[in-house]
Enzyme design. Structure first.
Site, PDB file in Angstrom:
ATOM      1  N   HIS A  76      38.243  42.082  45.557  1.00 50.76           N
ATOM      2  CA  HIS A  76      38.752  40.854  44.921  1.00 50.76           C
ATOM      3  C   HIS A  76      38.763  39.662  45.872  1.00 50.76           C
ATOM      4  CE1 HIS A  76      40.186  43.349  41.772  1.00 50.76           C
ATOM      5  NE2 HIS A  76      41.193  43.849  42.424  1.00 50.76           N
ATOM      6  N   GLU A 128      42.114  38.063  42.485  1.00 48.85           N
ATOM      7  CA  GLU A 128      40.863  37.357  42.787  1.00 48.85           C
ATOM      8  C   GLU A 128      41.069  35.851  42.646  1.00 48.85           C
ATOM      9  OE1 GLU A 128      37.257  38.343  40.455  1.00 48.85           O
ATOM     10  OE2 GLU A 128      36.709  36.257  40.764  1.00 48.85           O
ATOM     11  N   SER A 265      36.513  49.666  37.744  1.00 55.77           N
ATOM     12  CA  SER A 265      37.200  50.417  38.801  1.00 55.77           C
ATOM     13  C   SER A 265      37.497  51.857  38.389  1.00 55.77           C
ATOM     14  CB  SER A 265      38.477  49.680  39.185  1.00 55.77           C
ATOM     15  OG  SER A 265      39.173  49.287  38.027  1.00 55.77           O
TER      16      SER A 265
END
Ligand code: F3S
Length: 280
Positions: A76, A128, A265
């Site tokens: 991120h 992020e 993820s």
């Protein structure tokens, strides 16, 4: 039951790269390994790494208290200040920021140096976005139509619009359109990652053709949540699960076909387990 597994389900390039970097440090026998924030939004992976001695730092204060060891920056990315703290404290650094996110940092820094206002389309709570903001001198974060409509810039700076990499493409366009109607000097850079777009459109295509859709991913993963929203629009029977344990087999029994996709993820082994179970 027919099972359609999305080709783009699971780890994207940036996440795979980041996770591999952490495991590489573990294999090398490096002592005192820390990740700044969980390496990815997946509890299983984070727990596995913790068992191997990788500690997660959750706040700037925790980072500041570290005097030795290696800090891994996750995909991120982080703001400039975090790099400074790592250096000030004499710590080792492994930068696993996804190159696509690094590109946004560079844009933000360059635009800020040119005296421009950076408008970030994204979720203000997402790390992020916080990281991108950390490279801007002056910025605004916009996530909703209401925020876009209300947006006013009180000075006469130029505006550079960038996006969180995992933001929904259609929503991005919608927000840019609203902001473009205001009479500012605007440049728009679509920094949405291609991996997200491709995963989202494949998920939509599959969801249109199946009786039920399963979206696999961590509870806190924003890109998994978006996938779920997209699939739910096309297929009423869409289920959001973290692991196989959450799957409601009873509801699936009457279905002839099921689609499976997963967030960026979600590890492969979890996806495979779900796929196998549906095929049985
Ligand atoms: Fe990078 Fe795109 Fe993944 S920005 S972390 S490759 S979703």
């Amino acid at each position: 039951m027919e099972v359609k597994l999305a080709k783009t389900a699971g780890f994207c390039f940036g996440v795979e790269r980041a996770v591999n970097k952490v495991y590489k440090q573990v294999e090398k026998g490096v002592k005192h390994i820390y990740t700044y924030g969980p390496i990815i939004h997946n509890e299983e992976v984070v727990r596995d790494l913790e068992a191997q001695g990788v500690q997660v730092l959750n706040t700037v204060e925790e980072l500041q208290a570290i005097t030795e060891g290696t800090i891994i920056i996750r995909s991120h990315g982080v703001g400039k200040r975090i790099y400074e703290i790592i250096e000030e404290n004499g710590l080792e650094k492994v930068d696993a920021t996804c190159p696509f996110v690094l590109k946004i940092h560079k844009i933000a820094e360059k635009e800020s140096k040119a005296g421009n206002h950076v408008l970030i389309i994204g979720n203000s709570k997402h790390p992020e976005v916080a990281g991108i903001k950390g490279w801007c001198a002056e910025s605004t974060i916009i996530e909703t139509k209401e925020q876009a409509k209300k947006f006013i810039l009180k000075n006469d700076r130029k505006i550079c619009i960038v996006s969180q990499t995992t933001f929904n493409y259609n929503k991005f366009q919608e927000l840019v359109e609203i902001i473009s109607k205001k009479r500012y000097d605007i440049s728009v850079l679509n920094t949405i990652c291609n991996a997200t777009e491709v995963r989202q459109s494949e998920a939509r295509t599959i969801a249109k053709t199946v009786d039920a859709m399963i979206v696999v991913g961590g509870k806190t993963s924003s890109n998994t949540q978006k996938l779920f929203e997209i699939c739910k629009e096309e297929c009423e029977n869409t289920y959001y699960i973290q692991t196989l344990n959450d799957l409601d087999f009873y509801s699936l029994q009457s279905m002839n076909s099921v689609g499976i996709t997963a967030g960026a993820s979600t590890p492969n082994n979890i996806i495979e387990e779900v796929q196998k179970e549906c095929q049985n």
